[in-house]
Design a protein around this motif. Structure first.
Motif, mmCIF file in Angstrom:
data_model
loop_
_atom_site.group_PDB
_atom_site.id
_atom_site.type_symbol
_atom_site.label_atom_id
_atom_site.label_comp_id
_atom_site.label_asym_id
_atom_site.label_seq_id
_atom_site.Cartn_x
_atom_site.Cartn_y
_atom_site.Cartn_z
ATOM 1 N N THR A 20 79.936 -29.045 -63.430
ATOM 2 C CA THR A 20 79.177 -28.072 -64.212
ATOM 3 C C THR A 20 77.809 -28.563 -64.662
ATOM 4 N N GLU A 21 77.483 -29.828 -64.438
ATOM 5 C CA GLU A 21 76.200 -30.334 -64.905
ATOM 6 C C GLU A 21 75.031 -29.594 -64.248
ATOM 7 N N VAL A 22 75.165 -29.274 -62.975
ATOM 8 C CA VAL A 22 74.105 -28.532 -62.304
ATOM 9 C C VAL A 22 74.002 -27.130 -62.885
ATOM 10 N N LEU A 23 75.141 -26.522 -63.246
ATOM 11 C CA LEU A 23 75.120 -25.202 -63.874
ATOM 12 C C LEU A 23 74.393 -25.262 -65.218
ATOM 13 N N TRP A 24 74.652 -26.316 -65.979
ATOM 14 C CA TRP A 24 73.986 -26.493 -67.275
ATOM 15 C C TRP A 24 72.482 -26.690 -67.084
ATOM 16 N N TRP A 25 72.125 -27.478 -66.075
ATOM 17 C CA TRP A 25 70.701 -27.701 -65.791
ATOM 18 C C TRP A 25 70.018 -26.371 -65.439
ATOM 19 N N ARG A 73 71.899 -20.205 -78.893
ATOM 20 C CA ARG A 73 72.776 -19.084 -78.541
ATOM 21 C C ARG A 73 72.509 -18.612 -77.113
ATOM 22 N N GLU A 74 71.229 -18.575 -76.730
ATOM 23 C CA GLU A 74 70.882 -18.157 -75.368
ATOM 24 C C GLU A 74 71.409 -19.150 -74.340
ATOM 25 N N LEU A 75 71.279 -20.439 -74.640
ATOM 26 C CA LEU A 75 71.795 -21.465 -73.737
ATOM 27 C C LEU A 75 73.312 -21.330 -73.562
ATOM 28 N N THR A 76 74.025 -21.174 -74.673
ATOM 29 C CA THR A 76 75.479 -21.053 -74.619
ATOM 30 C C THR A 76 75.906 -19.831 -73.816
ATOM 31 N N PHE A 80 77.849 -20.041 -70.339
ATOM 32 C CA PHE A 80 79.177 -19.424 -70.314
ATOM 33 C C PHE A 80 79.314 -18.476 -69.125
ATOM 34 N N ARG A 81 78.281 -17.668 -68.889
ATOM 35 C CA ARG A 81 78.333 -16.752 -67.744
ATOM 36 C C ARG A 81 78.450 -17.523 -66.436
ATOM 37 N N ASP A 119 87.076 -23.467 -73.507
ATOM 38 C CA ASP A 119 88.217 -22.571 -73.284
ATOM 39 C C ASP A 119 88.097 -21.824 -71.960
ATOM 40 N N SER A 120 86.863 -21.500 -71.571
ATOM 41 C CA SER A 120 86.660 -20.824 -70.299
ATOM 42 C C SER A 120 87.065 -21.719 -69.132
ATOM 43 N N VAL A 121 86.648 -22.990 -69.177
ATOM 44 C CA VAL A 121 86.979 -23.922 -68.090
ATOM 45 C C VAL A 121 88.467 -24.250 -68.091
ATOM 46 N N VAL A 122 89.018 -24.497 -69.281
ATOM 47 C CA VAL A 122 90.438 -24.843 -69.384
ATOM 48 C C VAL A 122 91.317 -23.654 -68.997
ATOM 49 N N GLY A 123 90.803 -22.454 -69.201
ATOM 50 C CA GLY A 123 91.554 -21.277 -68.795
ATOM 51 C C GLY A 123 91.309 -20.878 -67.353
ATOM 52 N N GLY A 124 90.361 -21.578 -66.703
ATOM 53 C CA GLY A 124 90.021 -21.277 -65.320
ATOM 54 C C GLY A 124 90.425 -22.394 -64.377
ATOM 55 N N SER A 125 89.449 -23.202 -63.964
ATOM 56 C CA SER A 125 89.719 -24.233 -62.957
ATOM 57 C C SER A 125 90.650 -25.328 -63.457
#
Length: 242
Positions: A20-25, A73-76, A80-81, A119-125
């Motif tokens: 997810t680091e690339v997604l965060w970047w 908030r915008e970053l989060t 998240f999306r 929670d999104s990651v733990v509930g997903g992959s």
């Protein structure tokens, strides 16, 4: 069979167990562009492995505008999306988690991401992974690079923090675990992590075993003893722009 001496393994999430680091970047890149700032390699130490609040403060500082709370908030929301769309596990992660479970070694997730994202990651992959518990940035007064998350995790296990091994990919994460008193296994992703006496380096989770994690309790292995462990910083070649 429990691996003697190893009380618990404490896994970072972003860039360590999930890719997810690339997604965060990319999320940071989008928000920065909206503030009139083009993200470059020079921003990487303030983005990779950092808490949302730290990255938001950095973007406001370098752009000269914006409210840190709103930027956070915008970053989060943007991150998240991206995570909701899919966050694949890192190579070797599943094999290692399965091996730890087979050896009876408990493990938990210790992340600097907000609870919403964890929670999104733990509930997903990571939905199938039997973590003892998960810690997010919202669960301690201070998150990484402060020692609070790893100290809290060791306390929840009822373990001596010196008998816990943290698995990290970033300088801030490694600093947090080390300050707490953990031994640290570093598997770098986007940023190079400096060596220290309590850090052992691996090129990939594919080469990590319960035995290697146990050996970390005896002291770190300098990076130069593990060739090829240097990470690549975010750049146009590793982090495509959107």
């Amino acid at each position: 069979m429990r691996v003697s001496g190893l009380a618990a393994v404490l896994f970072d999430m972003d860039g360590t167990l999930v890719d997810t680091e690339v997604l965060w970047w990319r999320s940071t890149e989008r928000i920065a562009r909206g503030l009139g700032h083009e993200l470059t390699d020079a921003d990487a130490p303030e983005v990779v492995g950092r808490a949302v609040e730290d990255t938001a403060a950095h973007l406001v500082r370098v752009s000269g505008g914006g409210d840190p709370s709103e930027v956070g908030r915008e970053l989060t929301a943007d991150f998240f999306r991206a995570v909701e769309a899919g966050a694949p596990m890192r190579p070797g992660a599943q094999r290692l988690l399965t091996a730890l479970e087979a050896h009876g070694v408990p493990f938990a997730l210790v992340s600097a991401s907000p609870r919403l994202v964890v929670d999104s990651v733990v509930g997903g992959s990571l939905a199938h992974v039997p973590f003892a518990f998960t810690l997010s940035a919202d669960d301690t007064d201070r998150t990484k690079p402060h020692p609070d998350p790893y100290r809290s995790a060791a306390e929840r296990f009822g373990a001596d923090v010196r008998d816990c091994v943290a698995v990290e990919d970033s300088p801030d994460g490694a600093a947090s675990a080390e300050a707490a008193g953990c031994r640290v296994l570093v598997v770098p992703s986007l940023l190079e992590v400096p060596p220290s006496p309590v850090r052992t380096f691996a090129r990939s989770l594919e080469e990590v075993t319960p035995e290697l994690l146990r050996s970390c309790l005896g002291g770190g292995v300098p990076r130069q003893d593990r060739p090829g462990s240097q990470a690549v910083r975010p750049s146009s070649s590793t982090t495509p722009s959107t």
